[in-house]
Design a protein around this motif. Structure first.
Motif, PDB file in Angstrom:
ATOM      1  N   PHE A 120       0.202  -1.341  -0.357  1.00 40.91           N
ATOM      2  CA  PHE A 120       0.221  -0.481   0.310  1.00 40.91           C
ATOM      3  C   PHE A 120       0.785   1.636  -0.053  1.00 40.91           C
ATOM      4  O   PHE A 120       2.358   1.215   0.706  1.00 40.91           O
ATOM      5  CB  PHE A 120      -0.919   0.473   1.012  1.00 40.91           C
ATOM      6  CG  PHE A 120      -1.829  -1.091   1.385  1.00 40.91           C
ATOM      7  CD1 PHE A 120      -2.578  -0.781   0.719  1.00 40.91           C
ATOM      8  CD2 PHE A 120      -1.899  -2.326   2.159  1.00 40.91           C
ATOM      9  CE1 PHE A 120      -4.131  -2.079   0.893  1.00 40.91           C
ATOM     10  CE2 PHE A 120      -2.533  -3.222   2.384  1.00 40.91           C
ATOM     11  CZ  PHE A 120      -3.266  -3.744   1.908  1.00 40.91           C
ATOM     12  N   THR A 121       0.518   2.339  -0.625  1.00 48.36           N
ATOM     13  CA  THR A 121       1.542   3.400  -0.698  1.00 48.36           C
ATOM     14  C   THR A 121       0.253   4.779  -1.104  1.00 48.36           C
ATOM     15  O   THR A 121      -1.011   4.721  -1.335  1.00 48.36           O
ATOM     16  CB  THR A 121       1.981   3.787  -2.330  1.00 48.36           C
ATOM     17  OG1 THR A 121       0.700   3.200  -3.415  1.00 48.36           O
ATOM     18  CG2 THR A 121       3.241   2.747  -2.213  1.00 48.36           C
ATOM     19  N   VAL A 147      -1.983   0.875  -4.542  1.00 51.01           N
ATOM     20  CA  VAL A 147      -2.020  -1.179  -4.292  1.00 51.01           C
ATOM     21  C   VAL A 147      -1.661  -1.400  -4.964  1.00 51.01           C
ATOM     22  O   VAL A 147      -2.047  -1.662  -6.764  1.00 51.01           O
ATOM     23  CB  VAL A 147      -3.292  -1.459  -3.172  1.00 51.01           C
ATOM     24  CG1 VAL A 147      -4.808  -1.598  -4.807  1.00 51.01           C
ATOM     25  CG2 VAL A 147      -3.168  -2.781  -3.185  1.00 51.01           C
ATOM     26  N   TYR A 192      -1.242  -3.419 -10.189  1.00 54.65           N
ATOM     27  CA  TYR A 192      -1.854  -2.098  -9.205  1.00 54.65           C
ATOM     28  C   TYR A 192      -2.315  -1.444  -9.900  1.00 54.65           C
ATOM     29  O   TYR A 192      -2.737  -1.355 -11.204  1.00 54.65           O
ATOM     30  CB  TYR A 192       0.443  -1.646  -9.324  1.00 54.65           C
ATOM     31  CG  TYR A 192       0.265  -0.531 -10.705  1.00 54.65           C
ATOM     32  CD1 TYR A 192       0.156   0.577 -10.419  1.00 54.65           C
ATOM     33  CD2 TYR A 192       0.963  -1.218 -11.677  1.00 54.65           C
ATOM     34  CE1 TYR A 192       0.650   1.802 -11.274  1.00 54.65           C
ATOM     35  CE2 TYR A 192       1.316  -0.017 -12.447  1.00 54.65           C
ATOM     36  CZ  TYR A 192       0.772   1.220 -12.807  1.00 54.65           C
ATOM     37  OH  TYR A 192       1.456   1.659 -13.325  1.00 54.65           O
ATOM     38  N   ASP A 248      -4.022   3.156  -9.134  1.00 60.55           N
ATOM     39  CA  ASP A 248      -3.104   4.264  -8.442  1.00 60.55           C
ATOM     40  C   ASP A 248      -4.377   5.114  -8.414  1.00 60.55           C
ATOM     41  O   ASP A 248      -4.937   5.134  -9.548  1.00 60.55           O
ATOM     42  CB  ASP A 248      -1.874   4.767  -8.504  1.00 60.55           C
ATOM     43  CG  ASP A 248      -1.080   4.008  -8.021  1.00 60.55           C
ATOM     44  OD1 ASP A 248      -1.362   2.997  -7.111  1.00 60.55           O
ATOM     45  OD2 ASP A 248       0.541   4.048  -8.091  1.00 60.55           O
TER      46      ASP A 248
END
Length: 298
Positions: free
Chosen positions: A213-214, A249, A260, A262
């Motif tokens: 997670f970012t 994620v 991924y 975003d």
């Protein structure tokens, strides 16, 4: 034409540089944060933005693909080469755009070379040279070419903190410019990483080795040398820049393959078209963005 240099805005191109340096140097046996992607493909959708002080809208969609291969891989010395292609579709609608409703397909082709050198356990160096062409490819000349370059040193301050400093030259926010590349990366344990690496801030959390997670804020944009939308004989420079704030994620699909997504908001958007006899500059209202794709990590 060569784009004039300015320091009124910050460059977003170093975001790949810093994230790669952080992951490349990390010990994969001690951290769940995955290595940087050596290859991948993605699509990014940018929501429609109103012109700030005139009727009209702008939107930007982007597709990209990149791949890197090792040339020399030795203890303390690594050399890679690759190719990266990106296509942006810019849509203009409404009477506020002086050249009428248009859709521009713009291309970027880069050939990156990366060299990593470990001097000792604490000092490491990264040099990146990336010749590229930024154009609509209707007419290709020397004005379409630019050499993006990075020289960066990193120092392992202690067990949890690494600092980095150097310089970066690119057109990733439109205009050519040289900017400092400085920051630090804090990794308190194998699950968390905080990177404040100008001009990017990113917080990453990996609960296990299969998911990441970012949350991040970064500067983004690009510039192209293109055919004049007004029909003039000379090419013009089109520059677009924004600040992206959002989160995402990454999830392992199988083996080295990751998917991924975003999403977030684009702030401080600005569009400039500079021709021989005119300049069109317009601020844009905030808009949403969503990016998704596939990454290959080892």
């Amino acid at each position: 034409m060569i784009l004039r240099s300015t320091l009124t805005t910050l460059l977003g191109g170093t975001l790949f540089a810093f994230s790669s340096l952080s992951a490349e140097e990390r010990s994969t046996e001690e951290s769940f944060i995955p290595n940087f992607a050596i290859a991948g493909s993605y699509f990014s959708w940018g929501g429609e933005s109103d012109f700030s002080n005139r009727p009209g809208t702008f939107s930007n969609n982007e597709f990209g693909i990149t791949a890197n291969v090792p040339i020399v891989m030795r203890d303390g010395f690594r050399l890679t080469a690759g190719v990266s292609y990106r296509r942006n579709t810019l849509d203009f609608n409404g009477s506020g755009f002086p050249f009428g409703t248009q859709s521009l397909d713009l291309d970027r082709l880069d050939i990156p070379f990366n060299l990593w050198k470990d001097f000792n356990d604490r000092w490491k160096m990264w040099v990146r040279l990336q010749p590229g062409w930024y154009s609509d490819f209707n007419s290709v000349n020397s004005d379409d070419f630019i050499l993006t370059s990075l020289a960066l040193l990193s120092y392992q301050w202690n067990d949890t903190t690494r600092i980095a400093f150097g310089a970066y030259y690119s057109r990733d926010l439109g205009e050519e410019r040289v900017l400092p590349a400085i920051g630090f990366i804090f990794e308190p344990d194998q699950h968390w990483s905080l990177a404040l690496t100008f001009p990017r801030a990113e917080l990453a959390y990996a609960p296990n080795e299969d998911i990441l997670f970012t949350a991040r804020a970064l500067l983004s944009g690009a510039g192209w040398n293109i055919t004049d939308p007004a029909g003039g004989a000379a090419d013009v420079d089109l520059n677009y820049r924004s600040i992206r704030v959002g989160g995402g994620v990454d999830a392992r699909i199988t083996g080295p393959w990751w998917a991924y997504v975003d999403a977030g908001v684009q702030l401080g958007q600005e569009l400039t078209i500079e021709g021989a006899n005119y300049t069109f500059q317009q601020d844009l209202e905030n808009s949403a963005y969503v990016t998704g794709g596939i990454r290959l990590r080892f």
